[in-house]
Design a protein around this motif. Structure first.
Motif, PDB file in Angstrom:
ATOM      1  N   UNK A 122       0.839  -1.205   0.000  1.00  0.00           N
ATOM      2  CA  UNK A 122       0.000   0.000   0.000  1.00  0.00           C
ATOM      3  C   UNK A 122       0.872   1.252   0.000  1.00  0.00           C
ATOM      4  N   UNK A 123       1.926   1.265   0.800  1.00  0.00           N
ATOM      5  CA  UNK A 123       2.829   2.426   0.822  1.00  0.00           C
ATOM      6  C   UNK A 123       3.492   2.637  -0.536  1.00  0.00           C
ATOM      7  N   UNK A 124       3.926   1.555  -1.158  1.00  0.00           N
ATOM      8  CA  UNK A 124       4.611   1.667  -2.455  1.00  0.00           C
ATOM      9  C   UNK A 124       3.650   2.192  -3.518  1.00  0.00           C
ATOM     10  N   UNK A 125       2.439   1.651  -3.543  1.00  0.00           N
ATOM     11  CA  UNK A 125       1.440   2.145  -4.491  1.00  0.00           C
ATOM     12  C   UNK A 125       1.060   3.596  -4.189  1.00  0.00           C
ATOM     13  N   UNK A 126       0.941   3.930  -2.917  1.00  0.00           N
ATOM     14  CA  UNK A 126       0.629   5.316  -2.540  1.00  0.00           C
ATOM     15  C   UNK A 126       1.702   6.256  -3.076  1.00  0.00           C
ATOM     16  N   UNK A 127       2.958   5.865  -2.922  1.00  0.00           N
ATOM     17  CA  UNK A 127       4.056   6.685  -3.433  1.00  0.00           C
ATOM     18  C   UNK A 127       4.016   6.837  -4.937  1.00  0.00           C
ATOM     19  N   UNK A 128       3.735   5.758  -5.632  1.00  0.00           N
ATOM     20  CA  UNK A 128       3.639   5.839  -7.099  1.00  0.00           C
ATOM     21  C   UNK A 128       2.494   6.750  -7.520  1.00  0.00           C
ATOM     22  N   UNK A 129       1.349   6.580  -6.891  1.00  0.00           N
ATOM     23  CA  UNK A 129       0.194   7.408  -7.241  1.00  0.00           C
ATOM     24  C   UNK A 129       0.446   8.879  -6.915  1.00  0.00           C
TER      25      UNK A 129
END
Length: 187
Positions: A122-129
């Protein structure tokens, strides 16, 4: 594969097939072709071996996800690569499936790699988004944390739907829906 790896891989398979409670040290030894002495030489016991097996599954999930996230393309393309990568939808997620295993969830040490993996994802996707929003690729109104959680939920829920129906088509439809939602935020 050395003895330690055979023990870990056998435990991963048995956790998948039987769950934590149904995975006995004897079954692990039989599956791995090792004796009790070898098992206890490498691990303090079943919980220690299960932690190593769960950690390996979690590390593999992270590595595969990171390959997609760090690859070429726009943020949406990289997330699309992650969502669309080949999976055995009818088997489910080797990490997500553990959330339904009471023996794993009841033990904080066994649960920890599962929790950490989903938090990382979730953190990695949040950063990408957030990166996509900052670059102007994505709508400034997009909430990266909410979308990241929704994307992870779609993948995990897609596995559940596919398994329940015995059809990988439902997984593909769930992923297609998530990509459609994400595409609605592309500028």
């Amino acid at each position: 594969m050395d003895t330690r790896d055979r023990l870990i891989e056998s435990t991963r398979e048995l956790l998948w097939e039987r769950g934590y409670v149904g995975t006995s040290p004897k079954a692990i030894q039989e599956r791995s072709g090792t004796g009790q002495g070898s098992m206890y030489h490498h691990f303090r016991g079943k919980p220690d071996l299960a932690r190593a097996a769960i950690r390996r599954s979690a590390d593999e999930l992270r590595d595969r996800a990171e390959d997609a996230f760090a690859g070429p393309g726009t943020v949406v393309e990289r997330i699309g690569t992650y969502l669309g990568r080949e999976r055995d939808a009818l088997k489910g997620c080797p990490v997500g499936r553990l959330t339904q295993d009471f023996g794993v969830m009841a033990d904080p040490e066994l649960r920890r790699p599962v929790e950490e993996t989903f938090a990382w994802l979730i953190d990695r996707l949040t950063g990408l988004l957030a990166e996509g929003r900052a670059s102007g690729e994505l709508d400034p109104g997009l909430d990266p944390a909410n979308m990241a959680s929704a994307l992870v939920a779609v993948v995990q829920g897609g596995y559940v739907l596919a398994c329940a129906a015995g059809s990988a088509t439902l997984y593909a439809q769930a992923v297609g829906g998530a990509l459609g939602l994400l595409a609605g935020h592309v500028r």
